[in-house]
Design a protein around this motif. Structure first.
Motif, PDB file in Angstrom:
ATOM      1  N   LEU B  39       0.830  -1.173   0.030  1.00  0.00           N
ATOM      2  CA  LEU B  39      -0.107   0.161  -0.038  1.00  0.00           C
ATOM      3  C   LEU B  39       0.875   0.843   0.332  1.00  0.00           C
ATOM      4  O   LEU B  39      -0.061   2.278   0.021  1.00  0.00           O
ATOM      5  N   SER B  40       2.238   0.916   0.451  1.00  0.00           N
ATOM      6  CA  SER B  40       2.914   2.077  -0.221  1.00  0.00           C
ATOM      7  C   SER B  40       4.686   1.738  -0.447  1.00  0.00           C
ATOM      8  O   SER B  40       4.622   0.442  -0.894  1.00  0.00           O
ATOM      9  N   GLY B  41       5.058   3.079  -0.568  1.00  0.00           N
ATOM     10  CA  GLY B  41       6.645   2.071  -1.463  1.00  0.00           C
ATOM     11  C   GLY B  41       5.640   2.654  -2.875  1.00  0.00           C
ATOM     12  O   GLY B  41       4.878   2.335  -3.572  1.00  0.00           O
ATOM     13  N   ALA B  45       1.689   1.144  -6.400  1.00  0.00           N
ATOM     14  CA  ALA B  45       1.055   1.529  -7.815  1.00  0.00           C
ATOM     15  C   ALA B  45       1.179   0.674  -9.210  1.00  0.00           C
ATOM     16  O   ALA B  45       0.173   0.369  -9.339  1.00  0.00           O
ATOM     17  N   VAL B  49      -2.036  -1.550  -5.101  1.00  0.00           N
ATOM     18  CA  VAL B  49      -3.695  -0.525  -5.026  1.00  0.00           C
ATOM     19  C   VAL B  49      -4.306  -1.508  -6.215  1.00  0.00           C
ATOM     20  O   VAL B  49      -5.396  -1.781  -5.994  1.00  0.00           O
ATOM     21  N   LYS B  52      -5.423  -4.228  -4.205  1.00  0.00           N
ATOM     22  CA  LYS B  52      -6.610  -4.252  -3.915  1.00  0.00           C
ATOM     23  C   LYS B  52      -7.862  -3.775  -3.772  1.00  0.00           C
ATOM     24  O   LYS B  52      -8.719  -4.203  -4.117  1.00  0.00           O
ATOM     25  N   ASP B  88      -0.361  -3.445   5.272  1.00  0.00           N
ATOM     26  CA  ASP B  88       0.505  -2.862   3.808  1.00  0.00           C
ATOM     27  C   ASP B  88       1.525  -3.847   4.009  1.00  0.00           C
ATOM     28  O   ASP B  88       3.100  -4.452   5.158  1.00  0.00           O
ATOM     29  N   ALA B  90       4.018  -3.233   2.282  1.00  0.00           N
ATOM     30  CA  ALA B  90       5.889  -2.518   2.846  1.00  0.00           C
ATOM     31  C   ALA B  90       6.579  -3.159   4.057  1.00  0.00           C
ATOM     32  O   ALA B  90       6.290  -3.003   5.381  1.00  0.00           O
TER      33      ALA B  90
ATOM     34  N   LYS C 118       1.190  10.735  -0.723  1.00  0.00           N
ATOM     35  CA  LYS C 118       0.305   9.432  -0.998  1.00  0.00           C
ATOM     36  C   LYS C 118      -1.278  10.411  -0.784  1.00  0.00           C
ATOM     37  O   LYS C 118      -1.602   9.906  -1.841  1.00  0.00           O
ATOM     38  N   VAL C 123      -1.564   6.922  -5.276  1.00  0.00           N
ATOM     39  CA  VAL C 123      -0.586   6.493  -5.352  1.00  0.00           C
ATOM     40  C   VAL C 123      -0.287   6.077  -6.928  1.00  0.00           C
ATOM     41  O   VAL C 123       1.078   5.917  -7.088  1.00  0.00           O
ATOM     42  N   LEU C 223       5.618   6.680  -6.304  1.00  0.00           N
ATOM     43  CA  LEU C 223       6.018   6.920  -4.239  1.00  0.00           C
ATOM     44  C   LEU C 223       7.162   6.067  -4.310  1.00  0.00           C
ATOM     45  O   LEU C 223       7.475   5.164  -5.227  1.00  0.00           O
TER      46      LEU C 223
END
Lengths: 317, 427, 298
Positions: B39-41, B45, B49, B52, B88, B90, C118, C123, C223
């Motif tokens: 969900l991050s890093g 993208a 996501v 998800k 997440d 990450a 973010k 994202v 990101l």
């Protein structure tokens, strides 16, 4: 300065004893969290020892990683599954490397000490990424460890990892507490305050720093081996990358250097904070964790140690 | 020895308490599923996501019941509604192992679907066995998961990464049978190294006289490839292989295309579909690209695929890409295994062991076609795949000259390690 | 020979980019003794804001060359908002504490800003290659190079010359040197030290954002682009000598050359050649190439 155990340390030892006795009652996730916290605490204990002399290593993950890989390679490539041997191997490899690098590192101070240690840890990272036999960045798994010939499975293995961590934490804190009461150990704050004066008194600063650097590396190796056992998997990204060192330094500052037990408490606090951040804001856990870090820096600048030491009468190490 | 007695008593009490916990699922109680994706890093993208989104779409649609046609028309899983918990991915394996324990033991999820990173899959597998919780990897690529170990509670509903590069080698040779020199640019980490290895070993097996040049190894997330592109231009190879993904691949294309690398050499993208989808005509025409399976451009024109594209587009204003397809595939796999186990159980809700028994060697239809759990003692999926070439059409990019490869042609047989299989000439 | 020319061109291109991101880091460290870990986030913010500004400019069809103005405008906007906000809002509260505490505060800030980006931009990646394609290519040493790369070289040179002039040729620059030398004495002499701190931090933030803004057209703005930047800029600054501007320039050239040589002749070592150079320099010159050794206080 009596020889009597400092009260905070005594309470901590009692806590560890309770942990060992009642490990089975703890929920498994808590056992695992505490195992990792004890392993991290061990590495941070080494960092705080260096911080007492005014040195901040930005590459302590080097020793964490060496310890973990020594234990992991013995375990999965040579079939030596004993946990105690694993930890011993981790300590030995990290200790020897720290002793050798110590000849160089002992002449460095301030930010130059920090950056050179960072460079070494990143070179190790680069080497591991290139080693296909060790799984590159994917790393590899450890097989189920044994202890003194007893095969451990599932929940039992989990519990013994925690007990081993707790026993080693007790030995390390007592050992370091005693070391800090020896003449060489007492030099640390003096070196931080004024090196030249220490040398005028006839002590070798270089030797003192070298010894502390080696001890810190040794503790890092033990912590790394414990972490490898607790997680059951090792890879360079979560063992050697610079962000790992950054996290360790943060835990060290959260701990403060005035107490030998604070590193373990700080590691437990940090792991818990991270768990809660993941739980309650999966999308913005970095934000929550960062905010919590800022608050701690602003409101607890001396670290947890400042609280512990103020409570106990004696100026505990 | 009082302590030991106390200790034994404690253990006994703990065991008694645990075994007294209510066993068996209650009717219509929701099934709680932990979803672990980035969900991050930088992997959020391109993979995290979209996966998800697909998980949310699948859960909501299945919970309504009857939205998907037969055989997926039952509500939730066998009538039980689905509830999702997101984590997440990450932060590295140490954190993921701890988060996995949290999901199983504190959040008490019934199963886990997730994991994009191969390192995370490797690390989580043994923990899943220890905690005895059904865990479904939907995306990660390394063949080591079931080639180096065997699991009871772990399944992977996406084929492993070897297929991508075997198919790409076959396709490259079909496009350019006279290929003499090959060079590569792959991220300097396990996925990049494995992809390059699989590709050159396949090429060597198919065309032994091909010459392999010293490849480029930029670090993950480098973003700047000007020096590498100069070196690739200077090497003047017939084929440039790359397994870059996400932002790195996009940056590479944005920097390499204006410098005519794509005109000088045939650049082949082993997992470029999600980037072609976003960059459209900025990816030069004539570039072969894979999708890690028959997803998106290569998905069959079935009712299920049309439904996924339409409802995903309506909900998120984007096309579903490979990670979305794979998440949908995982959901339908678990759902059909669950319902198969339920039928066997006389219409009663199955327990975990019954689901696992039904899942082994299971086969089902997903939006990307048929999936079969054929490897890893019935725990590892195989699937056919397809490779095509970028074609610009009305300001959009589409796939042309699509070649399809049957699952048996691009996957090793059961019990043979992928690299051995390739080196032995795919036997 | 031709290949060696290519090595040099690639080295200069990369070194220019490195210098832009490292100059802000070294400036802030030189004046304030803060190793700003949030530098990478400011870089990323610069890239994202540039993507938004250029996107706005292009969709409205204004004259195409204006996109370059948009890049600069984006960097200045980020710096002028974030600089004072971070310096006045947070760092001010921590002056006088250990260097390491300030470093950790900026590390926490880095984590926070990653999520702020973010939340602000989502994202999905942004592409703004308009400025990159606008100028076309040029053939050098038999290889095709985008002219845009040389714009970045120009920006780096302009920043280097501009900063040196401000520091050495203006009264304010000289006062700043006094602040660097001794903060307390400067204050008693009537220099508004806290304003110098705020301005320095803001300029540093603008430089970080310029790095991001001028990189945005070449990459997919997504990101995590700031993470690599911190440690690379850090290595450059350490090689050159912390707080030294000529040091940052030389460090950038050395790292650029080392990396370019690795890519062209021995790609397998690209990953750690930077750290290898860093360790090598530190072993022989602990304070870096340009900084003077610190005096030991008795």
């Amino acid at each position: 300065m009596s020889k009597r155990l400092d009260p905070a340390l005594a309470v901590f030892l009692a806590l560890l004893a309770a942990l060992i006795a009642f490990a089975a009652w703890l929920p498994a996730w808590a056992q695992s969290l505490l195992s990792i916290a004890l392993a991290t605490g061990m590495v941070v204990l080494g960092l705080t020892l260096l911080m007492r002399t005014g040195l901040v290593s930005f590459g302590q993950s080097l020793y964490l990683c060496l310890g973990a890989y020594a234990a992991g390679i013995l375990n999965s490539k040579y079939g030596v599954t004993d946990m105690i041997i694993a930890v011993g191997a981790g300590a030995l490899v990290a200790g020897v490397v720290a002793f050798l690098l110590g000849f160089l590192m002992a002449t460095y101070r301030h930010i130059f000490f920090a950056t050179l240690s960072l460079a070494f840890s990143m070179i190790l990272y680069g080497l591991l990424v290139k080693s296909a036999d060790l799984g590159s960045t994917d790393g590899f798994n450890l097989t189920a460890p044994t202890i003194m010939g007893i095969k451990l499975e599932g929940a039992l293995s989990q519990r013994y990892k925690l007990i081993l961590g707790a026993v080693l934490a007790a030995i390390a804190t007592i050992g370091l507490w005693r070391y800090l009461r020896t003449p060489l150990g007492r030099l640390a704050p003096a070196i931080r305050d004024n090196e030249l004066r220490v040398e005028y008194m006839g002590a070798s600063v270089r030797h003192a720093v070298h010894v502390k650097y080696t001890i810190a590396g040794l503790l890092g190796g033990i912590g790394g081996a414990l972490a490898a056992l607790a997680v059951g998997h090792i890879d360079p990204d979560s063992m050697a990358y610079w962000t790992v060192s950054g996290e360790l330094v943060f835990i060290a500052v959260l701990s403060g250097s005035a107490s030998v037990i604070a590193p373990f408490l700080a590691a437990a606090v940090f792991e818990t904070l991270r768990m809660l951040a993941h739980d309650y804001s999966p999308n913005t856990w970095q934000l929550s964790l960062g905010a919590a870090m800022l608050l701690l820096i602003l409101f607890l600048p001396g670290g947890l140690a400042s609280v512990l030491v103020r409570r106990s009468r004696e100026p505990a190490p | 020895m009082k302590l030991r007695q106390l200790y034994r008593a404690c253990c006994a009490l703990a065991i008694a308490l645990l075994s007294a916990a209510p066993a068996g699922a209650q009717d219509a109680a929701p099934i709680k599923i932990g979803i672990v994706v980035f969900l991050s890093g930088q992997a959020a993208a391109p993979f995290g996501v979209p996966a998800k989104n697909a998980a949310e779409l699948m859960a909501d649609s299945l919970n309504k019941g009857g939205v998907l046609g037969k055989p997926y028309d039952k509500k939730g899983f066998g009538g039980r509604p689905i509830e999702l918990v997101f984590v997440d991915e990450a932060g590295g394996t140490t954190k993921q192992v701890q988060e996995y324990r949290n999901l199983v033991q504190r959040q008490e999820v019934d199963m886990i679907i997730g994991y994009i990173g191969s390192g995370d899959c490797l690390a989580v597998g043994p923990v899943a066995e220890e905690l005895k919780r059904l865990t479904v990897f939907f995306d990660c690529g390394t063949p080591r998961i079931f080639e180096d170990a065997s699991y009871k509670y772990v399944f992977r509903t996406g084929p492993h990464g070897v297929m991508d590069n075997v198919a790409l080698a076959l396709y490259t040779l079909k496009r350019n049978p006279n290929v003499k020199t090959i060079i590569g640019i792959n991220q300097n980490y396990a996925w990049g190294q494995d992809s390059w290895n699989d590709f050159i070993e396949s090429m060597k097996a198919l065309k032994p006289d091909v010459k392999i040049l010293d490849p480029q190894w930029p670090k993950l997330g480098a973003g700047q490839y000007n020096a590498e592109i100069s070196a690739l231009l200077a090497a003047d190879a017939d084929v440039v292989h790359t397994s870059l993904w996400g932002g790195d691949l996009e940056s590479f294309i944005l920097q390499a295309a204006p410098r005519d690398l794509f005109k000088k050499s045939l650049v082949v993208l082993s997992a470029g579909e999600h980037v072609v989808d976003r960059l459209e005509t900025q990816v030069p025409q004539g570039t072969p690209f894979g999708a890690r399976g028959p997803h998106n451009y290569y998905a069959p024109d079935s009712e299920l695929n049309r439904w996924l594209r339409k409802s995903y587009q309506e909900r998120y204003k984007l096309t579903p890409i490979q990670a979305s397809y794979k998440m949908a595939q995982a959901f339908l796999g678990v759902k059909s295994a669950y319902e198969k186990a339920m039928d066997k159980n006389g219409g009663k809700h199955p327990d975990q062991d019954q689901i696992i028994a039904a899942f082994e060697h299971h086969a089902w239809e997903g939006p990307s076609g048929k999936v079969e759990m054929k490897l890893g003692k019935g725990h590892q999926a195989v699937q056919g795949t397809a490779i095509g070439t970028v074609k610009h059409e009305g300001g959009k990019a589409v796939a042309a000259d699509i070649e399809r490869y049957a699952a048996e042609k691009v996957n090793p047989p059961e019990g043979v390690k992928s690299l051995d299989w390739i080196k032995a000439g795919f036997k | 020979m031709q290949q060696f020319l290519a090595v040099l061109i690639d080295a200069v291109n990369y070194a220019s980019w490195l210098f832009i991101v490292a100059s802000g880091l070294t400036l802030i460290y030189g004046v304030m003794r803060i190793l700003n870990m949030a530098h990478g986030s400011l870089y990323a913010l610069g890239a994202y804001t540039a993507a938004s500004f250029v996107g706005f400019w292009s969709t409205h069809g204004y004259f195409p060359a204006g996109v370059f103005l948009m890049l600069i405008a984006a960097a200045v906007t980020v710096g002028v908002i974030m600089g004072p906000l971070i310096e006045r809002g947070l760092l001010r509260l921590l002056y006088g504490k250990d260097e390491i505490v300030l470093l950790l505060a900026t590390y926490a800030l880095f984590l926070i800003l990653e999520d702020v980006i973010k939340l602000g931009w989502g994202v999905d990646a942004y592409y703004v290659s308009q400025p990159y394609g606008l100028l076309g290519n040029v053939t050098l040493a038999g290889l095709s190079y985008p002219l845009y790369s040389f714009v970045v070289v120009g920006v780096a040179v302009a920043i280097g010359v501009g900063l040196s002039w401000v520091l050495n040729g203006t009264q304010r620059g000289k006062l700043l040197k006094a602040v660097i030398h001794d903060r307390e004495v400067s204050q008693t002499l009537g220099i508004n030290v806290s304003r110098y701190y705020m301005v320095t931090f803001t300029v540093g933030a603008i430089l970080a954002a310029i790095g991001g803004a001028f990189t945005a057209p070449q990459i997919s703005v997504s990101l995590g682009i700031g993470v690599e930047v911190i440690v690379l800029a850090f290595a450059v600054v350490v090689i050159g000598g912390l707080g030294s501007l000529p040091g940052a320039a030389l460090g950038a050239l050395i790292v650029g050359l080392a990396r370019s040589l690795a890519v062209h002749y021995w790609p397998a070592v690209e990953l750690f050649c930077v750290y290898f150079v860093m360790a090598l320099v530190l072993v022989f010159r602990p304070q870096g190439l340009f900084a003077a050794p610190e005096l030991r206080k008795i």
